[in-house]
Design a protein around this motif. Structure first.
Motif, mmCIF file in Angstrom:
data_model
loop_
_atom_site.group_PDB
_atom_site.id
_atom_site.type_symbol
_atom_site.label_atom_id
_atom_site.label_comp_id
_atom_site.label_asym_id
_atom_site.label_seq_id
_atom_site.Cartn_x
_atom_site.Cartn_y
_atom_site.Cartn_z
ATOM 1 N N THR A 210 0.834 -1.210 0.000
ATOM 2 C CA THR A 210 0.000 0.000 0.000
ATOM 3 C C THR A 210 0.866 1.256 0.000
ATOM 4 O O THR A 210 0.635 2.201 -0.759
ATOM 5 N N VAL A 211 1.881 1.262 0.852
ATOM 6 C CA VAL A 211 2.764 2.434 0.961
ATOM 7 C C VAL A 211 3.558 2.635 -0.329
ATOM 8 O O VAL A 211 3.656 3.743 -0.860
ATOM 9 N N LEU A 212 4.127 1.558 -0.858
ATOM 10 C CA LEU A 212 4.998 1.692 -2.032
ATOM 11 C C LEU A 212 4.217 1.977 -3.320
ATOM 12 O O LEU A 212 4.754 2.569 -4.255
ATOM 13 N N SER A 213 2.947 1.576 -3.371
ATOM 14 C CA SER A 213 2.185 1.869 -4.588
ATOM 15 C C SER A 213 1.527 3.255 -4.532
ATOM 16 O O SER A 213 0.991 3.719 -5.525
ATOM 17 N N SER A 214 1.607 3.910 -3.374
ATOM 18 C CA SER A 214 1.126 5.306 -3.306
ATOM 19 C C SER A 214 2.236 6.192 -3.873
ATOM 20 O O SER A 214 3.346 5.746 -4.079
ATOM 21 N N ASN A 215 1.940 7.471 -4.092
ATOM 22 C CA ASN A 215 3.015 8.364 -4.551
ATOM 23 C C ASN A 215 3.499 9.286 -3.429
ATOM 24 O O ASN A 215 4.066 10.329 -3.675
ATOM 25 N N GLU A 216 3.256 8.884 -2.192
ATOM 26 C CA GLU A 216 3.600 9.764 -1.063
ATOM 27 C C GLU A 216 5.011 9.577 -0.531
ATOM 28 O O GLU A 216 5.518 10.428 0.191
ATOM 29 N N TYR A 217 5.633 8.445 -0.866
ATOM 30 C CA TYR A 217 6.991 8.171 -0.347
ATOM 31 C C TYR A 217 7.918 7.706 -1.464
ATOM 32 O O TYR A 217 7.511 6.929 -2.324
ATOM 33 N N SER A 218 9.166 8.176 -1.400
ATOM 34 C CA SER A 218 10.146 7.759 -2.408
ATOM 35 C C SER A 218 10.905 6.499 -2.018
ATOM 36 O O SER A 218 11.590 5.911 -2.854
ATOM 37 N N GLY A 219 10.834 6.103 -0.753
ATOM 38 C CA GLY A 219 11.548 4.901 -0.326
ATOM 39 C C GLY A 219 11.062 4.455 1.041
ATOM 40 O O GLY A 219 10.328 5.189 1.709
ATOM 41 N N VAL A 220 11.454 3.246 1.428
ATOM 42 C CA VAL A 220 11.031 2.749 2.746
ATOM 43 C C VAL A 220 12.194 2.166 3.539
ATOM 44 O O VAL A 220 13.124 1.584 2.981
ATOM 45 N N LEU A 221 12.121 2.358 4.844
ATOM 46 C CA LEU A 221 13.036 1.708 5.773
ATOM 47 C C LEU A 221 12.200 0.678 6.531
ATOM 48 O O LEU A 221 11.250 1.037 7.233
ATOM 49 N N ILE A 222 12.523 -0.583 6.309
ATOM 50 C CA ILE A 222 11.749 -1.672 6.916
ATOM 51 C C ILE A 222 12.510 -2.244 8.107
ATOM 52 O O ILE A 222 13.640 -2.694 7.967
ATOM 53 N N ILE A 223 11.905 -2.191 9.269
ATOM 54 C CA ILE A 223 12.484 -2.844 10.445
ATOM 55 C C ILE A 223 11.716 -4.136 10.682
ATOM 56 O O ILE A 223 10.498 -4.098 10.866
ATOM 57 N N ALA A 224 12.416 -5.255 10.628
ATOM 58 C CA ALA A 224 11.758 -6.549 10.843
ATOM 59 C C ALA A 224 12.542 -7.301 11.914
ATOM 60 O O ALA A 224 13.539 -7.957 11.617
ATOM 61 N N LEU A 225 12.103 -7.157 13.153
ATOM 62 C CA LEU A 225 12.747 -7.879 14.253
ATOM 63 C C LEU A 225 12.086 -9.240 14.328
ATOM 64 O O LEU A 225 10.888 -9.346 14.592
ATOM 65 N N LEU A 226 12.876 -10.270 14.038
ATOM 66 C CA LEU A 226 12.327 -11.615 13.848
ATOM 67 C C LEU A 226 12.106 -12.352 15.164
ATOM 68 O O LEU A 226 11.691 -13.503 15.165
ATOM 69 N N GLN A 227 12.399 -11.714 16.289
ATOM 70 C CA GLN A 227 12.210 -12.369 17.591
ATOM 71 C C GLN A 227 10.734 -12.577 17.913
ATOM 72 O O GLN A 227 10.401 -13.428 18.728
ATOM 73 N N ILE A 228 9.855 -11.787 17.306
ATOM 74 C CA ILE A 228 8.434 -11.936 17.662
ATOM 75 C C ILE A 228 7.888 -13.235 17.065
ATOM 76 O O ILE A 228 8.237 -13.616 15.953
ATOM 77 N N SER A 229 7.005 -13.880 17.816
ATOM 78 C CA SER A 229 6.607 -15.253 17.478
ATOM 79 C C SER A 229 5.689 -15.338 16.271
ATOM 80 O O SER A 229 5.542 -16.388 15.664
ATOM 81 N N THR A 230 5.065 -14.223 15.903
ATOM 82 C CA THR A 230 4.104 -14.259 14.790
ATOM 83 C C THR A 230 4.766 -14.120 13.423
ATOM 84 O O THR A 230 4.119 -14.300 12.401
ATOM 85 N N LEU A 231 6.060 -13.770 13.415
ATOM 86 C CA LEU A 231 6.727 -13.469 12.138
ATOM 87 C C LEU A 231 7.510 -14.690 11.664
ATOM 88 O O LEU A 231 8.441 -15.136 12.332
ATOM 89 N N ASP A 232 7.135 -15.245 10.518
ATOM 90 C CA ASP A 232 7.803 -16.461 10.059
ATOM 91 C C ASP A 232 8.725 -16.199 8.867
ATOM 92 O O ASP A 232 8.877 -15.074 8.395
#
Lengths: 291, 291
Positions: A210-232
């Motif tokens: 949703t964010v990347l297909s909008s024209n509001e941002y030129s780039g993204v910084l993704i933080i993905a901390l894999l310690q959380i149990s829901t993230l596979d």
């Protein structure tokens, strides 16, 4: 990326780290005290090398200041330079090492700025900046979005992004409404967008698309901390698939062996991964400064 | 070391990294939005906890500014604080995260200085500073020696050491003569002392024992790049055995899996290892500032 170094051990350590981290190296050249070939000739060579997308250089002194400036102004690829010998002690150590006169650091600094060279202030900067420049497109504006599953890392990334000259506008009401449908009611949809500690790969995918297909941002910084149990495991392919948007992406992942393995996969697929929010933000900002 | 954090994910990522790196954690406390226990009570508790030698804190806001200052001035153990919310954007993100008013960063900064708290400017600083303070004694003067097998890393460490307020005096003629007998004629015996690219564990041992048993240096920064073919496994026990001198040691090792395994062994034995020369130098300097 390709590396030119005046210190062999510096280069070997960097190569070893790159191999371990999934960072691709096109050409690696250790030139020592330049009895024959020098860094200026090599810059011209790497600029026309089809495998090289960005050049990183460990420099103690240049062989010919005037010629160096001529060449660096002419080359088309991003050049990141780490200048060793910034202090009097460092300069003396350079003289003991390659026998070169390191010259006044302030002169080099001014020359780098004039020639649009990206100066690395540390070994980390040299690696991070050259890596991201070799993999990611130009950031067309300062406007980026931070998407995170950890509040603290999000805040640290926000501070570092602002300090690096980036901007973090909040999503428009229209965009916020779209994002909101994928998130629990307690999630913060400002910028950073906090996916919260029960985020799934699907939630990342929905919000990032949703964010990347909008024209509001030129780039993204993704933080993905894999310690959380829901993230596979599937978070890796979710992030990889974002390359289709053609916008710069920097990822921050921190942790142990599990995290390291996922980070290597992302690196190898062309997405740079940084172990701290500050390093991810600084690296992303370099994509704008170079444009 | 012990950690107090207002962000759970921040803490989990740090814990995961510490476990992976051989860094021991005594107590780890995630306090969220402090419905019950707050960071001030925990500081008092950790100050009297026999397992805790240094305290690291991820702080968004304090529960009670006046009481916080009272307590931090009273505690005896080194305290390193990373303050999240340094910019306007970061402060807004804090409000979304724990609902706290982060307050003016400049006020926190001044308060930290007044209370002799060590401020971490980044996540790396928080980890590095707390780690070295939990393991190494005070640096009794600014005078350190840098001992390296890589010229480039030695120079980068020298620049960073000087920029961090440390001093790198050359060895006296007497000490230089003693060191010289262990080194090839082309080695530089200034400071950094360059053991050169054919260094062995024995050469490290001889030079380090000589330097540490002299009274010319209060601590050493050891750079051991394990990529060189002459350096074997025994470098780990050589460095471990230096603890008998009771002087601060910081090690810089950079590379891949082989290096990582050796670094973990050193960490677990109480010698802090840093992946870049700059981080090793900055961390070592904190041992002086706290004294």
């Amino acid at each position: 990326m390709s590396i030119i170094t005046q210190s062999g051990a510096f280069g070997s350590a960097l190569l070893d780290f790159c191999a371990y981290s999934g960072i691709g190296v096109a050409k690696f050249i250790s030139i020592g005290n330049r009895i024959d070939v020098n860094e200026i000739e090599l810059l011209e060579y790497l600029d026309s090398d089809p495998q090289t997308r960005a050049i990183g250089m460990y420099l103690e002194s240049t062989a010919d200041g005037k010629k160096f400036m001529e060449v660096v102004k002419k080359i088309k690829k991003p050049l990141v330079v780490f200048k060793a010998g910034k202090t009097k002690k460092g300069t003396e150590a350079v003289a003991s090492h390659t026998g070169a006169l390191a010259g006044e650091y302030e002169i080099y600094k001014a020359a780098f700025k004039q020639a649009n060279i990206i100066e690395a202030q540390s070994v980390e900067d040299l690696l991070d900046f050259t890596n991201i420049l070799s993999k990611q497109p130009t950031l067309n504006s300062r406007k980026i979005a931070i998407i995170t599953d950890g509040g603290g890392f999000g805040i640290a990334a926000a501070d570092a992004a602002i300090q690096s000259g980036l901007e973090l506008p909040e999503p428009s009401q229209n965009l916020a409404t779209k994002i909101k449908q994928f998130l629990p009611s307690y999630a913060s949809i400002k910028n950073p967008i906090d996916l919260t500690g029960d985020a799934t790969s699907e939630r990342y995918a929905n919000v990032l698309e949703t964010v990347l297909s909008s024209n509001e941002y030129s780039g993204v910084l993704i933080i993905a901390l894999l310690q959380i149990s829901t993230l596979d495991e599937s978070i890796v392919s979710v992030i990889e698939s974002l390359k289709k948007y053609g916008k710069p992406i920097a990822v921050c992942m921190a942790g142990g062996a599990w995290t390291h393995e996922r980070a290597v996969k992302l690196e190898a697929s062309g997405i740079p991964v940084f172990p701290t929010p500050e390093r991810a933000a600084r690296a992303l900002s370099v994509l704008y400064r170079k444009s």
